[in-house]
Design an enzyme around this catalytic site. Structure first.
Site, mmCIF file in Angstrom:
data_model
loop_
_atom_site.group_PDB
_atom_site.id
_atom_site.type_symbol
_atom_site.label_atom_id
_atom_site.label_comp_id
_atom_site.label_asym_id
_atom_site.label_seq_id
_atom_site.Cartn_x
_atom_site.Cartn_y
_atom_site.Cartn_z
ATOM 1 N N GLY A 13 26.065 34.319 46.320
ATOM 2 C CA GLY A 13 27.373 34.519 45.681
ATOM 3 C C GLY A 13 28.389 33.509 46.201
ATOM 4 N N GLY A 16 31.730 32.393 44.134
ATOM 5 C CA GLY A 16 32.831 33.325 43.860
ATOM 6 C C GLY A 16 34.063 33.066 44.710
ATOM 7 N N GLN A 17 35.052 33.960 44.541
ATOM 8 C CA GLN A 17 36.354 33.766 45.199
ATOM 9 C C GLN A 17 36.210 33.634 46.717
ATOM 10 O OE1 GLN A 17 38.893 37.161 45.513
ATOM 11 N NE2 GLN A 17 40.755 35.972 45.818
ATOM 12 N N ASP A 58 19.185 34.363 42.280
ATOM 13 C CA ASP A 58 19.875 35.598 41.941
ATOM 14 C C ASP A 58 19.438 36.647 42.978
ATOM 15 O OD1 ASP A 58 20.604 38.004 40.769
ATOM 16 O OD2 ASP A 58 20.228 37.277 38.734
ATOM 17 N N TYR A 148 31.575 50.627 41.105
ATOM 18 C CA TYR A 148 31.692 49.644 42.193
ATOM 19 C C TYR A 148 31.800 50.390 43.535
ATOM 20 C CZ TYR A 148 33.941 45.935 45.001
ATOM 21 O OH TYR A 148 34.276 45.017 45.970
ATOM 22 N N LYS A 152 29.215 50.494 46.646
ATOM 23 C CA LYS A 152 29.611 50.026 47.986
ATOM 24 C C LYS A 152 29.372 51.098 49.056
ATOM 25 C CE LYS A 152 30.468 45.790 47.305
ATOM 26 N NZ LYS A 152 29.635 44.775 47.979
ATOM 27 N N ILE A 178 41.805 40.559 48.069
ATOM 28 C CA ILE A 178 41.900 39.256 48.745
ATOM 29 C C ILE A 178 42.674 38.276 47.854
ATOM 30 C CG2 ILE A 178 40.597 37.355 49.772
ATOM 31 C CD1 ILE A 178 40.197 40.052 51.241
HETATM 32 C C1 AKB Z 1 38.372 44.790 43.398
HETATM 33 O O1 AKB Z 1 39.549 44.864 43.052
HETATM 34 O O2 AKB Z 1 37.437 45.296 42.771
HETATM 35 C C2 AKB Z 1 38.044 44.059 44.698
HETATM 36 C C3 AKB Z 1 38.009 44.991 45.866
HETATM 37 C C4 AKB Z 1 39.230 45.634 46.353
HETATM 38 O O3 AKB Z 1 36.964 45.182 46.429
HETATM 39 N N1 AKB Z 1 39.021 43.033 44.915
#
Ligand code: AKB
Length: 327
Positions: A13, A16-17, A58, A148, A152, A178
């Site tokens: 990755g 990415g940012q 990947d 998400y 996590k 971030i």
């Molecule tokens: C998001 O907004 O999904 C991410 C995070 C806070 O993990 N930047």
């Protein structure tokens, strides 16, 4: 567990940012040839491609990942590949696949190839209903409402499981939003805190997708890079936590962010059109208690809202004047 040396790092990755800036920082520290950048689809910047080795792989393809690790004698994987909260709500199955299957693949490789370390970031998205939203503790209820967040929490538990069950050195930190001036974030709820700077420079106005009083924990990229590398290099024997360190820096509402920008650009105007991301933001902490990170590996951030704003506007302003705001 005896400490093994980090010699050859794979950053999955890396386009990415966070991955793009982390890769360059690691190359500066460990030597360009010792940090292999790895991407899935998005074209790497010239800087990333030309400053050291680059591979296409990947995280959801374990065979390819293994081939890359063996080709470069990798001993450490930093898995920055993820589907973030906003895109994850549009495609929850993909978020689970990339964030969980991708992580298991890296942890399995660590076990099979006896790697030195795997680091995979977590997020404030692990929190949700039922936990205190101010100074959210390290140990509290984890009931996220996004896929998400679910992925996590699972990732944190998997890291801790691999530490306990297989002796794999797996680490992770709960990133807040971030903010950075180099690579745009892709698909997160906190993306507004980056977009607002670009729009302030470009158009002097911004329409925000969350309300003015929405307050979230945030961090400037130099602190994010420092925290990530500090955790990588921390003495494993001193860690009580592994995959789930709260990481705090600053906390502000969109209104306060806009006011900080207005000090430099008085004509800047913000309007508000909340969408589905408001509900996600409202489910997350406003600030976190990061005393475990401070105690166990010496975490200390350097930036605040004003110092970050000055630096962001200087960097973006210079690029805009040169006609390459978005590179
Ligand atoms: C998001 O907004 O999904 C991410 C995070 C806070 O993990 N930047």
């Amino acid at each position: 567990m005896p400490k093994k040396e980090i010699k050859k790092i794979l950053v999955a990755g890396s386009v990415g940012q966070i991955g793009s800036e982390l890769t360059l920082a690691l190359r500066a520290k460990y030597g360009a040839e010792n940090v292999v950048a790895c991407g899935r689809k998005t074209k790497p910047s010239k800087k990333l491609k030309e400053s050291g080795p680059f591979e296409w792989a990947d995280v959801t393809d374990p065979e390819k990942l293994k081939t890359v690790c063996q080709k470069h004698a990798i001993d450490t994987i930093i898995n920055m590949a993820a589907i973030l909260s906003a895109v994850g709500e549009k495609n929850p199955q993909l978020a689970w696949h990339v964030n969980v299957t991708g992580l298991i693949n890296t942890l399995e490789l660590a076990r099979e190839l006896d790697l030195t370390q795997v680091l995979c970031p977590s997020s404030i998205a692990v929190f949700g209903a039922g936990c205190p939203r101010v100074d959210t503790p390290q140990e509290t209820v984890l009931k996220p409402t996004t896929m998400y967040g679910v992925s996590k929490v699972t990732g944190e538990l998997l890291c801790d499981y691999y530490v306990r069950r297989y002796g794999v050195d797996a680490r992770g930190l709960r990133y807040p939003g971030i903010i950075s001036a180099e690579t745009l974030p892709g698909g997160g709820t906190t993306d507004y805190a980056v977009e607002i700077y670009y729009k302030a420079i470009e158009e002097r106005k911004y329409t925000c997708f969350v309300k003015e009083d929405t307050r979230l924990p945030m961090m400037y990229m130099p602190d994010c890079i420092k925290g990530t590398i500090d955790l990588m290099e921390a003495d494993f024997s001193k860690l009580d936590h592994h995959g789930d360190f709260n990481l705090g820096s600053m906390s502000f509402s969109v209104g306060e962010l806009a006011a900080a920008i207005k000090k430099h650009i008085p004509a800047f105007e913000v309007s508000y059109e909340p969408d589905y991301r408001q509900e996600i933001a409202d489910s997350w902490p406003q600030s976190v208690d990061d005393s475990a990170a401070r105690r166990e590996w010496g975490w200390t951030p350097s930036h605040n809202l004003d110092s970050m704003t000055e630096d962001m506007l200087t960097k973006l302003g210079t690029r805009h004047a040169e006609g390459r705001l978005y590179h």
